[in-house]
Motif scaffolding. Structure first.
Motif, PDB file in Angstrom:
ATOM      1  N   HIS A  76       0.894  -1.243  -0.034  1.00  0.00           N
ATOM      2  CA  HIS A  76      -0.078   0.056   0.024  1.00  0.00           C
ATOM      3  C   HIS A  76       0.767   1.161   0.004  1.00  0.00           C
ATOM      4  N   ILE A  77       2.064   1.270   0.583  1.00  0.00           N
ATOM      5  CA  ILE A  77       2.662   2.655   0.718  1.00  0.00           C
ATOM      6  C   ILE A  77       3.808   2.761  -0.415  1.00  0.00           C
ATOM      7  N   PRO A  78       3.858   3.821  -0.881  1.00  0.00           N
ATOM      8  CA  PRO A  78       4.528   4.219  -1.901  1.00  0.00           C
ATOM      9  C   PRO A  78       6.106   4.412  -1.520  1.00  0.00           C
ATOM     10  N   ASP A 113       7.601   6.836   0.955  1.00  0.00           N
ATOM     11  CA  ASP A 113       7.012   7.205   2.198  1.00  0.00           C
ATOM     12  C   ASP A 113       7.657   5.793   2.896  1.00  0.00           C
TER      13      ASP A 113
END
Lengths: 383, 383
Positions: A15-17, A20
């Motif tokens: 989910h997290i780019p 980040d």
């Protein structure tokens, strides 16, 4: 295993780019640990044999008067291989075969020291409260079939093996112990280290089978570094980790068997805190999978009697003295985690933070001695 | 503050869908802690006065023979209010005003016990190695202006106040100490608790100013529960937490001042481990912001001399004995965290896990005593 998450790390990565994600790993794991390049043949074998293979690198600063002391450590987590109703020796042999397979891959990865999960040569049957056939899995630490098996492996691969088993101590009245056997890379048995603290929690009332260990806080000077073994429930006791460290341990293994509902929120905290507090590496190894027993048993938790403990969530990982940690292995599959660590990081971190030097242990020795007296009066201030 | 992340929690919430987020919180924080309903007026005041306000609920099971022992605890983190070049008394007064403002909101939220950050009535000037004007911030614990200020606040709001200050002990040769003053909800000074372990790490070599405390591990029986204070660097010492717990602490406060590069990966681990290992609540409070000093100073890290420590990352949070924890306050803003906790959870968790009962403290008292002897020989096994 339906419904069980593969791992927290995979979920976050999904989910997290990536920008980040770097900050997330810094905050959660101290930093983004560098992956270790492992041979293709190892990855292929792991994939073929159906286990999770991960590798990470813990580096230290260059020194002028000491060379890097690089060691590769392997953590193995695995399911039982046969139903718990199969004959004892067949269950043991099947586990031996599985471990031989994974250790073969560990050898390809250059592993110097490997540790297996708690009581690895048997199902974790201590929930059942039954004696037969489970006590038949107990073996001599010195010359049982599992120790002999490990000695062969150790010699073959030039690898130190930490082999946690159910020990039968026939010299001392057939006492059973929960014991880690430490086997040198030469194949010799260096000695054993017994579980110091025994849980009396729900399914984990293991005091039916064995008592608190009597081998203290030994450290084993292997060819690849000074190691110690803090078995399972001993990880809840900061003093246990501490005494291994005071005896010089640079790597403390924590072979375990623990399930989600009970302990999963404690799992990432305790061993990592021990690495920080004691300026050493800690290696946390948990079983994986669900083990089914024919006769149902109760847990003392008001729920119905059941045939399994719950899900052993794997998630084996390594913590470093600088507070960083590796991601965990799969929550649902067998796995091998290979960590290359420069042991110089232990003393470097100690010299930076000085926890031993600032520890005021004389004060604590005195206070602790008083606290154990029957007439101990807590130091309480009232208005 | 440019470039500093507001909080890990906000980042995860931004990217992870709510279904998956539940599992993330279970794995990271033990469970999804229930938010505490706070009065609208409190939220409005926090917003107007520019600080982060968060509230959480730690519940326990119902018992037959004890009522719930519910207490609301407040953790306050704040920046310094004036430049460090302003006159000493003006800096102190500005901090008093800010704290009065936040405590007012805490009172609206029904807080019973509040704790401020380490050396809250001054900038964290110990990096400078200079004595003047910084030692002028030191005050009598019994009747200094900051203690008097807190006594008024305590009486006004019927609130226990833990006030960590730089103490000047004029009775004992003008010794300085790093001290928490405990003020009863009646306004009386209950006593003080001094920092037991002093760091000698980079900017944090505080031994220029004060030495290891001599008040041991006192616990204060307040109207709202038994509390203790483990100041800052003491959180790295598991034995320190442990002795407060052995003396009966149900809540241990850890007022701190620490910066990102040094300790942010340790911050979520140590106090939470202490809550787990000791079956108690722990409250971690950190400064926030960057403090600038006129004269540059070195850190002993090979880098250039500089005018600030680095960024104090806030992130104050509460840990519960069951291994769960609250989210952290902002990494960049002042904040008030209100936690309602049922203290019955401490004994309930102890009865479940039995760490004290299985602790084998006689063995450790003996081993620790031996380990402090000059001729201590580590227990090392060689092949």
């Amino acid at each position: 295993m339906a419904g069980e998450l593969e791992s927290l790390e995979k979920l976050l990565e999904k989910h997290i780019p990536s920008d980040d994600l770097k900050e997330v790993w810094r905050l959660l794991y101290g930093k983004q640990i560098r992956p270790l390049n492992l041979p293709n043949s190892a990855s292929q074998a792991a994939s073929k044999e159906g286990f999770d293979l991960q590798g990470y690198l813990f580096e230290a600063a260059q020194e002028q008067t000491r060379r890097p002391r690089t060691v590769r450590v392997g953590l193995i987590q695995n399911k039982i291989q046969l139903p718990t109703t199969e004959p004892v020796t067949e269950q043991i042999s099947a586990l031996h075969r599985r471990i031989a397979e994974i250790v073969e891959v560990a050898a390809t990865c250059g592993v110097n020291i490997v540790c297996f999960q708690e009581a690895w040569s048997m199902p974790f049957a201590f929930c059942t409260r039954e004696k037969l056939p489970w006590t038949e899995f107990a073996e001599s630490a010195e010359d049982g079939m599992t120790t002999k098996f490990c000695q062969e492996l150790a010699k073959k691969h030039n690898m130190v093996i930490v082999s946690p088993i159910l020990e039968r101590d026939s010299v001392h009245g057939d006492t059973l112990w929960n014991t880690a056997v430490i086997i040198s890379n030469t194949g010799a048995v260096m000695g054993k280290s017994r579980k110091n603290h025994i849980p009396r929690v729900g399914d984990f009332n293991e005091s039916t089978y064995y008592m608190e260990g009597n081998t203290g806080h030994r450290v084993f000077q292997t060819a690849f570094g000074k190691i110690a073994v803090n078995i399972c429930y001993g990880r809840h006791h900061p003093l246990n980790w501490f005494m291994y460290s005071m005896n010089g341990a640079e790597i403390i293994f924590n072979p375990s068997a623990t399930i989600g509902e009970l302990s999963e929120s404690l799992w990432p905290i305790e061993a990592r805190n021990a690495a920080i507090a004691n300026h050493c590496f800690t290696c946390s190894i948990n079983r994986v999978g669900t083990e089914h027993f024919e006769n149902e048993f109760t847990s003392g938790d008001g729920k119905k009697a059941h045939h399994d403990f719950g899900h052993f969530y794997g998630s084996s990982y390594v913590s470093a003295p600088d507070g960083s940690r590796s991601p965990g292995l799969s929550r649902v599959r067998d796995g091998l985690l290979v960590a290359e660590m420069d042991l110089n990081l232990c003393r470097q971190t100690s010299d930076k933070w000085n926890f031993k030097m600032t520890g005021r242990y004389e004060m604590y020795a005195e206070e602790l001695t008083k606290a154990t007296q029957p007439d101990f009066k807590p130091n309480i201030i009232r208005e």
